[in-house]
Motif scaffolding. Sequence first.
Motif: not given
Length: 179
Positions: A131-141
């Motif tokens: 399975g795939v885990l996609s992690v998107y996070e805000p660069s500012v934080e």
Amino acid sequence: MGFVCPSWLSFILYNPLRKALTDREGVLQESEVSLNSAVLEIGAGNGFFTEVLAGRAGKVYAVELQEGMIRKLRKRTAHYGDKVQILRCDIAACAIGEDLADVCLMYYSFHEVKDKPGAAQNIAGALRAGGVLSVYEPSVEVGGSAMRETVALFERIGFARVEERAGLFTRFAKLRKNV
């Protein structure tokens, strides 16, 4: 832990500008969401991604902690019926189930989790092998070192890094659960 957006401020999560600036379909494609996918969405909020997930995936398990957000999420996804299952819990303490999802999507949410190792273990258990885990996070934080720590956490428990990038607004990592 970063700022957890309270439900009374949820309009900042779901607004025309954010819709225009966020390629939600691109995120789903990059995360390998298909018509047959079961998707675990961590930090569903008021449904900004949940509604596009429900339109594209076979099943969505939307994990959200705040009751105020869940009320808005229910309204936004009501027409999808049982295709969307809302789980009110902290991902680190949630009894989600084993091997129930093909994809786990965390969009701007993992930095808000207090018990990251506990959350990672629950996510690993819920995600099927391959399975795939996609992690998107805000660069500012979330700085580069914090994102590397997140990736390393998942690598230590059986995930392999597939792709990583840092943009002006978003840091992204795609991992795959080892078979």
